[in-house]
Write an enzyme that holds these catalytic residues in place. Structure first.
Site, PDB file in Angstrom:
ATOM      1  N   CYS A   2       0.864  -1.174   0.000  1.00 22.80           N
ATOM      2  CA  CYS A   2       0.000   0.000   0.000  1.00 22.80           C
ATOM      3  C   CYS A   2       0.897   1.219   0.000  1.00 22.80           C
ATOM      4  CB  CYS A   2      -0.900  -0.007   1.240  1.00 22.80           C
ATOM      5  SG  CYS A   2      -1.891   1.495   1.435  1.00 22.80           S
ATOM      6  N   GLU A 103      -3.934   0.950  -5.598  1.00 18.03           N
ATOM      7  CA  GLU A 103      -3.012  -0.140  -5.912  1.00 18.03           C
ATOM      8  C   GLU A 103      -2.850  -0.198  -7.417  1.00 18.03           C
ATOM      9  OE1 GLU A 103      -0.303  -1.678  -5.096  1.00 18.03           O
ATOM     10  OE2 GLU A 103      -1.301  -2.300  -3.235  1.00 18.03           O
TER      11      GLU A 103
END
Length: 243
Positions: A2, A103
């Site tokens: 992340c 992402e």
């Protein structure tokens, strides 16, 4: 991993949702990147407060933060053994409020398509994190954090093989309760969410630049379909042939 997220929660909502003693002065952010200051919540002497911390953990034993690698994520599978995270798992657990995170999916041609991932019902996220306070020789202090990641669930594995730990309900209280919940117990809270709890959509590659920070970054973007290659047929009078 992340590596970017958004946080648009109003201060008063953070106080109510996360049981803070007082609000912190935050503004909506749509492209929070490593090394930037982020809002994080942890408990001290039984009091839950919001703080600003650098995204990129600097353990207290580091001599010079400038020579220490950037640790933005901690793998749940190894955080209890890694020197950089071992003590913070015991005494420095925190949550990082978020509205959603980004992402990047690697396409067959090696290009990367960003996606914005949120809770399926649009409620705020509580990202599990670790924090540490570094104190310099001249009395300077740096609070810093890292988010925790786990293997992606089947739904999210379509995009990436890792996902952040997102805590819900009583798990938030247990994670923050470093007085009564031991590191081994807290580690058991670091799990991927079940399929269907999250949703995602493609967004503009503008999010690749940390300089861009506006609401348009989280809006759905159309993915350009690859065009078939063409070549001229020899002696064909300019005709094109698909192959």
């Amino acid at each position: 991993m992340c590596g970017r997220y958004a946080s648009t929660l109003p201060p008063e909502m953070m106080v109510e949702l996360f049981k803070l003693l007082k609000s912190i002065d935050i503004v909506p952010r749509y492209n929070i990147a490593p090394t930037q200051p982020v809002a994080a919540i942890w408990e001290a002497q039984g009091r839950r407060e919001g703080h600003f911390a650098r995204w990129g953990l600097v353990p207290g034993w580091v001599k010079d933060p400038r020579e220490f690698p950037l640790l933005i994520n901690a793998r749940a599978e190894t955080m209890a053994e890694k020197p950089a995270f071992r003590d913070t798992l015991k005494h420095g657990r925190c949550i990082i409020p978020a509205s959603g995170y980004y992402e990047w999916h690697t396409n067959p041609d090696k290009s990367k398509q960003p996606y914005y991932i949120t809770m399926s019902d649009d409620r705020p996220m509580a990202l599990a994190g670790l924090y540490a306070t570094w104190m310099g020789p001249n009395g300077e202090e740096i609070d810093s954090v890292a988010t925790i990641t786990v293997p992606a669930n089947p739904q999210l594995s379509e995009i990436h093989d890792r996902m952040p730990v997102i805590l819900e309900g009583a798990a938030v209280d247990d994670w923050l309760n470093v007085r009564d919940v031991r590191a081994a117990e807290a580690g058991q809270l670091a799990l991927p969410l079940a399929d269907g709890v999250l949703k995602f959509h493609p967004v503009s590659t503008r999010v690749n630049s940390a300089r861009d920070d506006d609401p348009g970054l989280i809006e759905r973007a159309e993915i350009a379909k690859p065009q078939p290659r063409v070549k001229k047929v020899a002696g064909g009078g300019g005709q094109l042939d698909l192959f």
